[in-house]
Design a protein around this motif. Structure first.
Motif, PDB file in Angstrom:
ATOM      1  N   GLY A 214       0.786  -1.236   0.000  1.00 18.43           N
ATOM      2  CA  GLY A 214       0.000   0.000   0.000  1.00 18.43           C
ATOM      3  C   GLY A 214       0.809   1.272   0.000  1.00 18.43           C
ATOM      4  O   GLY A 214       0.294   2.337   0.363  1.00 18.43           O
ATOM      5  N   TYR A 215       2.055   1.198  -0.425  1.00 21.88           N
ATOM      6  CA  TYR A 215       2.853   2.421  -0.541  1.00 21.88           C
ATOM      7  C   TYR A 215       2.244   3.330  -1.608  1.00 21.88           C
ATOM      8  O   TYR A 215       1.568   2.859  -2.524  1.00 21.88           O
ATOM      9  CB  TYR A 215       4.300   2.073  -0.933  1.00 21.88           C
ATOM     10  N   ARG A 216       2.562   4.618  -1.519  1.00 22.66           N
ATOM     11  CA  ARG A 216       2.122   5.520  -2.589  1.00 22.66           C
ATOM     12  C   ARG A 216       2.636   4.993  -3.922  1.00 22.66           C
ATOM     13  O   ARG A 216       3.778   4.540  -4.008  1.00 22.66           O
ATOM     14  CB  ARG A 216       2.692   6.932  -2.357  1.00 22.66           C
ATOM     15  N   THR A 217       1.768   5.034  -4.932  1.00 22.85           N
ATOM     16  CA  THR A 217       2.177   4.461  -6.208  1.00 22.85           C
ATOM     17  C   THR A 217       1.855   5.406  -7.342  1.00 22.85           C
ATOM     18  O   THR A 217       0.942   6.224  -7.240  1.00 22.85           O
ATOM     19  CB  THR A 217       1.464   3.113  -6.460  1.00 22.85           C
ATOM     20  N   THR A 218       2.620   5.287  -8.417  1.00 22.72           N
ATOM     21  CA  THR A 218       2.346   6.097  -9.601  1.00 22.72           C
ATOM     22  C   THR A 218       1.730   5.247 -10.703  1.00 22.72           C
ATOM     23  O   THR A 218       1.611   5.683 -11.833  1.00 22.72           O
ATOM     24  CB  THR A 218       3.637   6.737 -10.142  1.00 22.72           C
ATOM     25  N   HIS A 219       1.349   4.023 -10.365  1.00 20.57           N
ATOM     26  CA  HIS A 219       0.736   3.151 -11.371  1.00 20.57           C
ATOM     27  C   HIS A 219      -0.565   3.780 -11.872  1.00 20.57           C
ATOM     28  O   HIS A 219      -1.361   4.256 -11.071  1.00 20.57           O
ATOM     29  CB  HIS A 219       0.460   1.776 -10.753  1.00 20.57           C
ATOM     30  N   PRO A 220      -0.821   3.760 -13.201  1.00 18.16           N
ATOM     31  CA  PRO A 220      -2.005   4.452 -13.721  1.00 18.16           C
ATOM     32  C   PRO A 220      -3.338   3.916 -13.213  1.00 18.16           C
ATOM     33  O   PRO A 220      -4.317   4.649 -13.151  1.00 18.16           O
ATOM     34  CB  PRO A 220      -1.894   4.276 -15.237  1.00 18.16           C
ATOM     35  N   GLY A 221      -3.405   2.632 -12.856  1.00 15.04           N
ATOM     36  CA  GLY A 221      -4.691   2.076 -12.432  1.00 15.04           C
ATOM     37  C   GLY A 221      -4.849   1.948 -10.928  1.00 15.04           C
ATOM     38  O   GLY A 221      -5.827   1.383 -10.457  1.00 15.04           O
ATOM     39  N   ALA A 222      -3.888   2.465 -10.175  1.00 14.27           N
ATOM     40  CA  ALA A 222      -3.974   2.329  -8.713  1.00 14.27           C
ATOM     41  C   ALA A 222      -3.471   3.593  -8.042  1.00 14.27           C
ATOM     42  O   ALA A 222      -2.445   4.146  -8.427  1.00 14.27           O
ATOM     43  CB  ALA A 222      -3.144   1.130  -8.247  1.00 14.27           C
ATOM     44  N   LEU A 223      -4.232   4.047  -7.077  1.00 17.56           N
ATOM     45  CA  LEU A 223      -3.855   5.247  -6.327  1.00 17.56           C
ATOM     46  C   LEU A 223      -3.922   4.918  -4.840  1.00 17.56           C
ATOM     47  O   LEU A 223      -4.999   4.646  -4.311  1.00 17.56           O
ATOM     48  CB  LEU A 223      -4.825   6.391  -6.670  1.00 17.56           C
ATOM     49  N   ASN A 224      -2.771   4.893  -4.207  1.00 16.99           N
ATOM     50  CA  ASN A 224      -2.727   4.588  -2.778  1.00 16.99           C
ATOM     51  C   ASN A 224      -2.463   5.852  -1.970  1.00 16.99           C
ATOM     52  O   ASN A 224      -1.600   6.654  -2.321  1.00 16.99           O
ATOM     53  CB  ASN A 224      -1.620   3.565  -2.478  1.00 16.99           C
ATOM     54  N   ILE A 225      -3.223   5.988  -0.889  1.00 11.51           N
ATOM     55  CA  ILE A 225      -3.077   7.142  -0.006  1.00 11.51           C
ATOM     56  C   ILE A 225      -2.821   6.622   1.404  1.00 11.51           C
ATOM     57  O   ILE A 225      -3.743   6.495   2.221  1.00 11.51           O
ATOM     58  CB  ILE A 225      -4.346   8.027  -0.042  1.00 11.51           C
ATOM     59  N   PRO A 226      -1.573   6.263   1.699  1.00 12.58           N
ATOM     60  CA  PRO A 226      -1.262   5.793   3.062  1.00 12.58           C
ATOM     61  C   PRO A 226      -1.236   6.966   4.028  1.00 12.58           C
ATOM     62  O   PRO A 226      -0.658   8.009   3.727  1.00 12.58           O
ATOM     63  CB  PRO A 226       0.129   5.159   2.901  1.00 12.58           C
ATOM     64  N   LEU A 227      -1.892   6.808   5.165  1.00 15.84           N
ATOM     65  CA  LEU A 227      -1.989   7.883   6.156  1.00 15.84           C
ATOM     66  C   LEU A 227      -1.328   7.442   7.458  1.00 15.84           C
ATOM     67  O   LEU A 227      -1.380   6.258   7.815  1.00 15.84           O
ATOM     68  CB  LEU A 227      -3.459   8.227   6.410  1.00 15.84           C
ATOM     69  N   PRO A 228      -0.719   8.376   8.173  1.00 19.19           N
ATOM     70  CA  PRO A 228      -0.050   8.012   9.431  1.00 19.19           C
ATOM     71  C   PRO A 228      -1.057   7.525  10.479  1.00 19.19           C
ATOM     72  O   PRO A 228      -2.223   7.923  10.451  1.00 19.19           O
ATOM     73  CB  PRO A 228       0.591   9.320   9.906  1.00 19.19           C
ATOM     74  N   PRO A 229      -0.616   6.686  11.404  1.00 18.63           N
ATOM     75  CA  PRO A 229      -1.498   6.312  12.519  1.00 18.63           C
ATOM     76  C   PRO A 229      -1.949   7.568  13.258  1.00 18.63           C
ATOM     77  O   PRO A 229      -1.226   8.569  13.292  1.00 18.63           O
ATOM     78  CB  PRO A 229      -0.613   5.442  13.419  1.00 18.63           C
ATOM     79  N   GLY A 230      -3.137   7.531  13.807  1.00 18.80           N
ATOM     80  CA  GLY A 230      -3.661   8.693  14.532  1.00 18.80           C
ATOM     81  C   GLY A 230      -4.442   9.649  13.657  1.00 18.80           C
ATOM     82  O   GLY A 230      -4.917  10.678  14.121  1.00 18.80           O
ATOM     83  N   SER A 231      -4.598   9.313  12.358  1.00 20.93           N
ATOM     84  CA  SER A 231      -5.328  10.216  11.458  1.00 20.93           C
ATOM     85  C   SER A 231      -6.826  10.164  11.748  1.00 20.93           C
ATOM     86  O   SER A 231      -7.413   9.089  11.810  1.00 20.93           O
ATOM     87  CB  SER A 231      -5.075   9.824   9.998  1.00 20.93           C
ATOM     88  N   GLY A 232      -7.417  11.335  11.907  1.00 19.07           N
ATOM     89  CA  GLY A 232      -8.838  11.412  12.242  1.00 19.07           C
ATOM     90  C   GLY A 232      -9.657  12.044  11.134  1.00 19.07           C
ATOM     91  O   GLY A 232      -9.253  12.074   9.962  1.00 19.07           O
ATOM     92  N   ASN A 233     -10.793  12.620  11.523  1.00 25.97           N
ATOM     93  CA  ASN A 233     -11.767  13.124  10.555  1.00 25.97           C
ATOM     94  C   ASN A 233     -11.174  14.126   9.570  1.00 25.97           C
ATOM     95  O   ASN A 233     -11.393  14.030   8.362  1.00 25.97           O
ATOM     96  CB  ASN A 233     -12.935  13.776  11.305  1.00 25.97           C
ATOM     97  N   LYS A 234     -10.424  15.108  10.090  1.00 23.76           N
ATOM     98  CA  LYS A 234      -9.932  16.183   9.211  1.00 23.76           C
ATOM     99  C   LYS A 234      -8.881  15.674   8.234  1.00 23.76           C
ATOM    100  O   LYS A 234      -8.760  16.177   7.118  1.00 23.76           O
ATOM    101  CB  LYS A 234      -9.362  17.331  10.045  1.00 23.76           C
ATOM    102  N   VAL A 235      -8.087  14.687   8.654  1.00 27.30           N
ATOM    103  CA  VAL A 235      -7.058  14.144   7.770  1.00 27.30           C
ATOM    104  C   VAL A 235      -7.725  13.383   6.620  1.00 27.30           C
ATOM    105  O   VAL A 235      -7.385  13.567   5.443  1.00 27.30           O
ATOM    106  CB  VAL A 235      -6.102  13.209   8.549  1.00 27.30           C
ATOM    107  N   TYR A 236      -8.676  12.539   6.969  1.00 26.46           N
ATOM    108  CA  TYR A 236      -9.375  11.777   5.929  1.00 26.46           C
ATOM    109  C   TYR A 236     -10.170  12.706   5.002  1.00 26.46           C
ATOM    110  O   TYR A 236     -10.231  12.487   3.787  1.00 26.46           O
ATOM    111  CB  TYR A 236     -10.301  10.731   6.579  1.00 26.46           C
ATOM    112  N   GLU A 237     -10.781  13.740   5.569  1.00 28.27           N
ATOM    113  CA  GLU A 237     -11.552  14.673   4.728  1.00 28.27           C
ATOM    114  C   GLU A 237     -10.626  15.409   3.764  1.00 28.27           C
ATOM    115  O   GLU A 237     -10.960  15.614   2.586  1.00 28.27           O
ATOM    116  CB  GLU A 237     -12.312  15.671   5.609  1.00 28.27           C
ATOM    117  N   LEU A 238      -9.432  15.797   4.246  1.00 24.23           N
ATOM    118  CA  LEU A 238      -8.455  16.462   3.377  1.00 24.23           C
ATOM    119  C   LEU A 238      -8.030  15.519   2.254  1.00 24.23           C
ATOM    120  O   LEU A 238      -7.923  15.924   1.086  1.00 24.23           O
ATOM    121  CB  LEU A 238      -7.238  16.900   4.200  1.00 24.23           C
TER     122      LEU A 238
END
Ligand SMILES: [Zn+2]
Length: 366
Positions: A214-238
């Motif tokens: 699940g690392y960030r990827t530049t593959h055209p058919g896959a977009l991964n958005i790994p978030l740090p532990p502790g991410s809450g509502n505002k992080v996910y909304e951003l």
């Protein structure tokens, strides 16, 4: 007002995850037997029962699943793997889908095929206009399952089986998956890796599960958005507003599938994120707004993970509130406890990770 399909089957609550807490019980490993495996189906059954007693019930169109056929499963999975699950399913005490931590009980194949069939039924209803959007509360989950191997409590990749069905039988080609389960949607990503007309987007806690995935990827058919532990509502909304929504606008899918796990919630035992019902509502609002723009609001939610029996039903009701435009009548009874714990914080290191994911969009054609 949207018409919202909703699907559950009593057998989804009969998934037998055995007596282990996480892996099978093992006295030599200090793993005690326990009545409730962490993936015990009661968590999802409680979500369904909360729907039944809520004011939302009268605003949902109830649908019935039928089991996916071998032909349906084989659009995604290998013949060897489907046979393996059938064989494990005949054992007196059931078996495992492949990684030693994905249990199925005797005749568990039938429930797994019914889960994939539930995703197909909801997808058919949305694509053919029987309802505007749908929530398939299916179990067992699917997004970790690869073509030839189950893992992470997932037997068949329900979302992918539904996509393959829609592409072959319902005249749909371009499909985007938005996976907000806290774990990386590795199986869905792998299944569609070489198909540029299916875009898999995964928001997840970085390196939560599977390992090294699940690392960030530049593959055209896959977009991964790994978030740090502790991410809450505002992080996910951003992340939703600055990465997922622009990616969907660019990709222009005909249909959006949501791999809807609730294990990024603040009370989940298997991850360390901080979403509350309010956060899931905001994600749903953003998603439906862009779906209205790009694909006539055609969105199919399929249940994935979520392991807190107390809070999963509340988060699920929140999503259904947004879809139906009606209140459940319950609100979030846990908000008073969770809100003072930093669930709306947005720290610099979290913002930086979202910005780095957004940078992947810049020069690419999705
Ligand atoms: Zn998960």
């Amino acid at each position: 007002m949207r018409t919202v399909g909703y699907l559950w089957d009593s057998l989804y609550g009969w998934v037998d995850t055995g007596s282990g807490g996480f892996s099978p019980a093992d006295p030599l490993a200090g793993l005690q037997p326990i009545a409730h495996h962490v993936a015990h189906p009661d968590t999802k059954r409680r979500f369904h029962e909360a729907v039944q007693v809520s004011a939302l019930k009268e605003h949902l169109t109830f649908m019935q699943a039928t089991a996916a056929s071998d032909e349906d499963l084989l659009r995604v999975h290998t013949a060897e793997y489907v046979q393996r699950i059938k064989d494990q399913s005949t054992l007196a005490k059931g078996g495992d889908a492949g990684d030693g931590a994905t249990p199925l009980g005797k005749n568990g194949f039938h429930i797994a095929a019914l889960a994939a069939g539930g995703a197909m039924r909801a997808t058919k209803a949305v694509v053919e206009g029987e309802v505007d959007c749908a929530y398939a509360l299916i179990n067992p989950p699917g997004h970790h399952a690869e073509a030839g191997q189950g893992m992470g409590f997932c037997l068949f990749n329900n979302v992918s089986v539904a996509i393959a069905y829609a592409r072959e039988k319902l005249g749909i080609q371009r499909v985007a998956v938005v996976d907000w389960d806290v774990h990386h949607g590795n199986g869905t990503e792998a299944i569609w890796w070489d198909e540029p007309e299916v875009l898999t987007i995964s928001l997840h806690q970085h390196l939560c599960y599977p390992p090294e995935s699940g690392y960030r990827t530049t593959h055209p058919g896959a977009l991964n958005i790994p978030l740090p532990p502790g991410s809450g509502n505002k992080v996910y909304e951003l992340a939703m507003d600055t990465v997922v929504v622009p990616a969907l606008r660019r990709f222009k899918p005909e249909l959006i599938m949501v791999a809807s796990g609730f294990d990024a919630a603040a009370m989940d035992p298997l991850a360390r994120q901080m979403l509350t019902q309010r956060g899931f509502n905001a994600l749903t609002e953003s998603l439906m707004a862009v779906a209205d723009e790009v694909c006539g609001g055609k969105v199919v939610f399929c249940q994935e993970g979520g392991y807190c029996p107390h809070y999963v039903p509340i988060c699920g009701l929140g999503v259904l509130e947004v879809l139906t435009g009606h209140s459940s009548g319950f609100g979030d009874p846990f908000a008073e406890m969770l809100d003072p714990q930093g669930v709306d914080d947005l720290y610099e290191h979290q913002r930086v990770e979202v910005e780095r994911a957004a940078e992947l969009l810049a020069p690419k054609e999705y």
